[in-house]
Design a protein around this motif. Structure first.
Motif, PDB file in Angstrom:
ATOM      1  N   UNK A 113     -66.448 -22.706 -12.679  1.00 48.43           N
ATOM      2  CA  UNK A 113     -67.567 -21.779 -12.527  1.00 48.43           C
ATOM      3  C   UNK A 113     -68.046 -21.226 -13.854  1.00 48.43           C
ATOM      4  N   UNK A 114     -69.147 -20.476 -13.813  1.00 57.04           N
ATOM      5  CA  UNK A 114     -69.677 -19.889 -15.052  1.00 57.04           C
ATOM      6  C   UNK A 114     -68.749 -18.800 -15.598  1.00 57.04           C
ATOM      7  N   UNK A 115     -68.804 -18.610 -16.904  1.00 57.70           N
ATOM      8  CA  UNK A 115     -67.983 -17.604 -17.562  1.00 57.70           C
ATOM      9  C   UNK A 115     -68.447 -16.199 -17.175  1.00 57.70           C
ATOM     10  N   UNK A 116     -67.492 -15.336 -16.867  1.00 57.70           N
ATOM     11  CA  UNK A 116     -67.788 -13.932 -16.571  1.00 57.70           C
ATOM     12  C   UNK A 116     -67.070 -13.095 -17.615  1.00 57.70           C
ATOM     13  N   UNK A 117     -67.788 -12.608 -18.617  1.00 57.31           N
ATOM     14  CA  UNK A 117     -67.156 -11.673 -19.544  1.00 57.31           C
ATOM     15  C   UNK A 117     -66.711 -10.446 -18.755  1.00 57.31           C
ATOM     16  N   UNK A 118     -65.585  -9.886 -19.128  1.00 58.07           N
ATOM     17  CA  UNK A 118     -65.065  -8.763 -18.355  1.00 58.07           C
ATOM     18  C   UNK A 118     -64.870  -7.534 -19.226  1.00 58.07           C
ATOM     19  N   UNK A 119     -65.077  -6.381 -18.607  1.00 53.22           N
ATOM     20  CA  UNK A 119     -64.890  -5.106 -19.305  1.00 53.22           C
ATOM     21  C   UNK A 119     -63.453  -4.966 -19.776  1.00 53.22           C
ATOM     22  N   UNK A 120     -62.498  -5.365 -18.915  1.00 51.82           N
ATOM     23  CA  UNK A 120     -61.091  -5.204 -19.299  1.00 51.82           C
ATOM     24  C   UNK A 120     -60.734  -6.031 -20.530  1.00 51.82           C
ATOM     25  N   UNK A 121     -61.321  -7.215 -20.668  1.00 52.43           N
ATOM     26  CA  UNK A 121     -61.054  -8.025 -21.854  1.00 52.43           C
ATOM     27  C   UNK A 121     -61.745  -7.452 -23.092  1.00 52.43           C
ATOM     28  N   UNK A 122     -62.953  -6.937 -22.919  1.00 50.75           N
ATOM     29  CA  UNK A 122     -63.644  -6.276 -24.027  1.00 50.75           C
ATOM     30  C   UNK A 122     -62.849  -5.072 -24.518  1.00 50.75           C
ATOM     31  N   UNK A 123     -62.370  -4.247 -23.579  1.00 53.24           N
ATOM     32  CA  UNK A 123     -61.605  -3.056 -23.963  1.00 53.24           C
ATOM     33  C   UNK A 123     -60.267  -3.426 -24.590  1.00 53.24           C
ATOM     34  N   UNK A 124     -59.616  -4.464 -24.064  1.00 49.68           N
ATOM     35  CA  UNK A 124     -58.356  -4.916 -24.659  1.00 49.68           C
ATOM     36  C   UNK A 124     -58.554  -5.409 -26.080  1.00 49.68           C
ATOM     37  N   UNK A 125     -59.599  -6.201 -26.290  1.00 47.29           N
ATOM     38  CA  UNK A 125     -59.907  -6.665 -27.645  1.00 47.29           C
ATOM     39  C   UNK A 125     -60.218  -5.483 -28.551  1.00 47.29           C
ATOM     40  N   UNK A 126     -60.987  -4.534 -28.045  1.00 46.20           N
ATOM     41  CA  UNK A 126     -61.315  -3.349 -28.838  1.00 46.20           C
ATOM     42  C   UNK A 126     -60.084  -2.528 -29.189  1.00 46.20           C
ATOM     43  N   UNK A 127     -59.117  -2.447 -28.264  1.00 45.31           N
ATOM     44  CA  UNK A 127     -57.881  -1.706 -28.524  1.00 45.31           C
ATOM     45  C   UNK A 127     -57.064  -2.381 -29.620  1.00 45.31           C
ATOM     46  N   UNK A 128     -56.990  -3.708 -29.588  1.00 49.87           N
ATOM     47  CA  UNK A 128     -56.265  -4.439 -30.630  1.00 49.87           C
ATOM     48  C   UNK A 128     -56.972  -4.264 -31.973  1.00 49.87           C
ATOM     49  N   UNK A 129     -58.276  -4.353 -31.982  1.00 46.23           N
ATOM     50  CA  UNK A 129     -59.044  -4.167 -33.220  1.00 46.23           C
ATOM     51  C   UNK A 129     -58.862  -2.750 -33.755  1.00 46.23           C
ATOM     52  N   UNK A 130     -58.886  -1.761 -32.867  1.00 50.51           N
ATOM     53  CA  UNK A 130     -58.665  -0.376 -33.292  1.00 50.51           C
ATOM     54  C   UNK A 130     -57.282  -0.222 -33.920  1.00 50.51           C
ATOM     55  N   UNK A 131     -56.274  -0.852 -33.327  1.00 49.23           N
ATOM     56  CA  UNK A 131     -54.922  -0.797 -33.889  1.00 49.23           C
ATOM     57  C   UNK A 131     -54.857  -1.480 -35.249  1.00 49.23           C
ATOM     58  N   UNK A 132     -55.590  -2.583 -35.411  1.00 44.31           N
ATOM     59  CA  UNK A 132     -55.643  -3.256 -36.713  1.00 44.31           C
ATOM     60  C   UNK A 132     -56.180  -2.324 -37.792  1.00 44.31           C
ATOM     61  N   UNK A 133     -57.183  -1.533 -37.425  1.00 39.26           N
ATOM     62  CA  UNK A 133     -57.821  -0.636 -38.393  1.00 39.26           C
ATOM     63  C   UNK A 133     -56.985   0.625 -38.598  1.00 39.26           C
ATOM     64  N   UNK A 134     -56.634   1.298 -37.504  1.00 40.04           N
ATOM     65  CA  UNK A 134     -55.962   2.601 -37.606  1.00 40.04           C
ATOM     66  C   UNK A 134     -54.530   2.466 -38.107  1.00 40.04           C
TER      67      UNK A 134
END
Length: 137
Positions: free
Chosen positions: A35-56
């Motif tokens: 089926x078509x790709x469904x970007x998900x909020x939970x994956x966006x937030x998880x990626x953002x949390x990892x990126x925030x940890x990389x920075x902070x």
């Protein structure tokens, strides 16, 4: 492999590696593997949390983030105080609740509940503690 539950550990292990770090929000497929790709909020937030940890915690420069990474980090920071609410209200969260799996959604929303980073080593994941993060294969 990172998510909300292990974002700080994954961010710390990734930050300890030389060179740039790529964070990819997985998404999912509608109606099975073809089926078509469904970007998900939970994956966006998880990626953002990892990126925030990389920075902070990891000391990476926020000015060097791509616009996509900055957007994911901003989304995480906006949702951080109500991750359970954001995940429960997302399409996937509502779908899981309909199937009786609301507890899974609540568990997925627990920020930094796990202190281990799963690191792909060949064809299997190995548990890596951030304090012992050296150069990984």
């Amino acid at each position: 492999a990172g998510c909300l539950r292990n974002a700080a550990a994954v961010g710390a292990v990734a930050a300890a590696q030389p060179g740039p770090v790529a964070v990819v929000a997985a998404g999912e497929r509608w109606r099975g593997h073809a089926g078509p790709l469904r970007p998900s909020v939970e994956d966006l937030l998880g990626a953002g949390a990892v990126i925030d940890a990389l920075v902070v915690a990891g000391g990476r420069d926020a000015a060097g983030l791509s616009p996509e990474a900055s957007a994911a980090r901003a989304a995480f920071r906006a949702a951080r105080d109500d991750l359970a609410g954001w995940l429960a209200g997302a399409a996937s969260g509502l779908e899981l609740a309909e199937r009786g799996w609301s507890d899974d959604v609540a568990a997925a929303a627990r920020l930094d509940a796990e202190a281990v980073a799963p690191v792909l080593d060949g064809v299997a994941f190995t548990a890596v503690l951030p304090s012992g993060a050296g150069h990984l294969r």
